[in-house]
Design an enzyme around this catalytic site. Structure first.
Site, short mmCIF file in Angstrom:
data_model
loop_
_atom_site.label_atom_id
_atom_site.label_comp_id
_atom_site.label_asym_id
_atom_site.label_seq_id
_atom_site.Cartn_x
_atom_site.Cartn_y
_atom_site.Cartn_z
N GLU A 19 61.33 -18.42 -51.01
CA GLU A 19 61.47 -18.65 -49.57
C GLU A 19 60.61 -19.85 -49.20
O GLU A 19 59.44 -19.93 -49.56
CB GLU A 19 61.00 -17.39 -48.81
CG GLU A 19 61.10 -17.57 -47.31
CD GLU A 19 60.80 -16.28 -46.55
OE1 GLU A 19 61.33 -15.21 -46.90
OE2 GLU A 19 60.00 -16.36 -45.59
N ARG A 109 66.00 -10.53 -36.10
CA ARG A 109 65.85 -10.58 -34.66
C ARG A 109 64.87 -11.68 -34.25
O ARG A 109 65.11 -12.43 -33.31
CB ARG A 109 65.33 -9.23 -34.12
CG ARG A 109 65.28 -9.20 -32.60
CD ARG A 109 64.36 -8.13 -32.10
NE ARG A 109 62.97 -8.39 -32.47
CZ ARG A 109 61.96 -7.61 -32.17
NH1 ARG A 109 62.18 -6.48 -31.51
NH2 ARG A 109 60.73 -7.92 -32.52
N HIS A 153 57.30 -1.42 -39.12
CA HIS A 153 57.27 -2.64 -38.29
C HIS A 153 56.31 -2.37 -37.14
O HIS A 153 56.22 -1.25 -36.63
CB HIS A 153 58.67 -2.95 -37.77
CG HIS A 153 58.77 -4.22 -36.98
ND1 HIS A 153 58.73 -4.24 -35.61
CD2 HIS A 153 58.88 -5.50 -37.38
CE1 HIS A 153 58.83 -5.51 -35.19
NE2 HIS A 153 58.93 -6.29 -36.24
P1 FAD Z 1 65.01 -5.60 -36.14
O1 FAD Z 1 65.62 -5.02 -37.34
O2 FAD Z 1 65.88 -5.79 -34.94
O3 FAD Z 1 63.76 -4.72 -35.76
C1 FAD Z 1 62.87 -5.13 -34.72
C2 FAD Z 1 62.15 -3.92 -34.16
O4 FAD Z 1 63.06 -3.16 -33.37
C3 FAD Z 1 61.64 -2.96 -35.24
O5 FAD Z 1 60.44 -2.39 -34.78
C4 FAD Z 1 62.73 -1.91 -35.31
O6 FAD Z 1 62.26 -0.69 -35.79
C5 FAD Z 1 63.12 -1.82 -33.83
N1 FAD Z 1 64.48 -1.37 -33.60
C6 FAD Z 1 65.60 -1.66 -34.30
N2 FAD Z 1 66.67 -1.06 -33.75
C7 FAD Z 1 66.21 -0.39 -32.65
C8 FAD Z 1 66.83 0.42 -31.64
N3 FAD Z 1 68.14 0.67 -31.65
N4 FAD Z 1 66.04 0.91 -30.65
C9 FAD Z 1 64.70 0.66 -30.62
N5 FAD Z 1 64.07 -0.07 -31.55
C10 FAD Z 1 64.82 -0.60 -32.56
N6 FAD Z 1 60.88 -14.33 -38.32
C11 FAD Z 1 61.29 -15.55 -37.88
O7 FAD Z 1 61.11 -15.88 -36.71
N7 FAD Z 1 61.88 -16.43 -38.75
C12 FAD Z 1 62.12 -16.14 -40.05
O8 FAD Z 1 62.67 -16.94 -40.79
C13 FAD Z 1 61.70 -14.85 -40.53
N8 FAD Z 1 61.91 -14.49 -41.82
C14 FAD Z 1 61.54 -13.23 -42.23
C15 FAD Z 1 61.78 -12.85 -43.56
C16 FAD Z 1 61.41 -11.60 -44.00
C17 FAD Z 1 61.67 -11.20 -45.45
C18 FAD Z 1 60.77 -10.69 -43.12
C19 FAD Z 1 60.36 -9.33 -43.59
C20 FAD Z 1 60.53 -11.05 -41.80
C21 FAD Z 1 60.91 -12.32 -41.34
N9 FAD Z 1 60.69 -12.72 -40.02
C22 FAD Z 1 61.08 -13.96 -39.61
C23 FAD Z 1 59.98 -11.83 -39.08
C24 FAD Z 1 60.92 -11.01 -38.19
O9 FAD Z 1 61.68 -11.85 -37.34
C25 FAD Z 1 60.06 -10.07 -37.36
O10 FAD Z 1 59.45 -9.13 -38.17
C26 FAD Z 1 60.73 -9.42 -36.15
O11 FAD Z 1 59.72 -8.83 -35.33
C27 FAD Z 1 61.70 -8.32 -36.53
O12 FAD Z 1 62.84 -8.83 -37.05
P2 FAD Z 1 63.95 -7.86 -37.70
O13 FAD Z 1 65.07 -8.72 -38.07
O14 FAD Z 1 63.37 -6.97 -38.71
O15 FAD Z 1 64.35 -7.01 -36.38
#
Ligand code: FAD
Length: 289
Positions: A19, A109, A153
């Protein structure tokens, strides 16, 4: 050449993925090019490029992705965050990646935009990564990666609830997942078991952050809810006055972490490279991958 990461993962017993982050300056761009060159001998399973939340580095990510695609032997996966996005901007970005020959997207997200007070996710067109996964699935074409959190998270303290949300986005069309960094493998093994018990069957690659500087790691870890084990603190703290010795100790710890994963049958590793080829070479040189 296979282009979809899920096919690559299914057909390879072992390997590493890298990455990168998009450089901001001309010298950063040169260094990313040098990094990609230096690491291509390790024949990565794929290379991914991070994306700034709220689209902050959208252009930089696109430029860096474009640069990596020039390495014809690299399968490239741009990260894409949906916080603050609308379907028009998402489609426009997907169309441009597709034209460029990209077949994989890491669907995220993103975090709350730093400068926006009282940011309300529920008022967004895309509230969660789940919404982007569904959108991507409907768009077609792309193999979809998502993020998962072995230690939970930060916004969802309950591990079971977090796993339930992860399952929903996976069931909506994610092909594979990459974990948040962890320094104690027990969290990852436990997560794999809990995911299996819940019926999650996609590949879940461990996200490995090379340990180099304890202060920086503490900073990342506090944001990401990652535990820093006593063993890591003790071995790195000894070298507070000497950053190169601290880095040496950190690299040894990362090698040990990877060796333990490999010993336990985890042979595909996703590295957060920090765009630092020398560190990655040292780690990979010590591993049987
Ligand atoms: P989600 O899966 O949407 O989860 C976000 C939060 O919402 C979690 O606490 C989850 O439990 C909660 N949630 C999900 N569904 C619901 C629901 N229906 N009701 C209530 N709560 C819910 N960030 C960047 O900005 N750029 C990047 O390039 C980037 N790369 C990453 C790569 C990896 C491998 C990882 C692990 C993280 C990366 N991140 C990046 C960080 C990431 O954007 C953050 O951790 C963000 O806060 C959550 O993203 P997510 O896609 O996991 O969100």
């Amino acid at each position: 050449m296979l282009m979809k990461i899920i096919d690559i993962l299914n057909q390879n017993q072992k390997g590493v993925a890298f990455e990168f982050f998009p450089p901001k300056t001309e010298s950063g761009r040169r260094s990313l090019a040098a990094t990609a060159d230096a690491l291509k001998d390790f024949k990565p399973l794929y290379a991914s490029m991070t994306y700034g939340a709220g689209g902050a580095t959208q252009e930089k990510t696109k430029q860096a992705v474009h640069m990596l695609t020039k390495h014809k032997d690299l399968v490239v996966m741009p990260h894409m965050t949906c916080v603050g996005a609308d379907s028009k901007s998402v489609i426009s970005l997907l169309d441009s990646y597709r034209q460029e020959g990209i077949d994989n997207i890491m669907a995220l997200r993103g975090d709350v935009p730093e400068l926006v007070e009282d940011f309300d996710f529920s008022k967004q067109e895309f509230c969660f990564a789940l919404d982007l996964v569904k959108f991507l699935k409907n768009y077609g074409h792309f193999c979809i990666g998502v993020a998962v959190y072995p230690e939970g998270h930060i916004e969802t303290p309950c591990l079971d609830t977090g796993l339930e949300y992860a399952k929903r986005k996976i069931d909506s069309g994610a092909d594979f997942a990459v974990t948040q960094m962890f320094f104690d493998n027990k969290y990852y093994y436990d997560f794999l078991q809990r995911a299996k018990n819940k019926g999650i069957n996609i590949p879940i690659l461990p996200g490995i952050l090379p340990l180099t500087n304890l202060d920086k790691v503490k900073q990342f870890a506090s944001i990401c809810k990652t535990t820093i084990p006593k063993k890591v603190r003790d071995r790195m703290e000894k070298f507070e006055a000497n950053s190169s010795d601290m880095q040496k100790a950190g690299i040894e710890l990362t090698i040990e972490q990877c060796q333990d994963l490999i010993k336990n049958g985890v042979k595909k590793l996703h590295f957060f490279t920090l765009n630092k080829p020398e560190i990655m070479k040292e780690i990979l040189g010590a591993l049987d991958l």
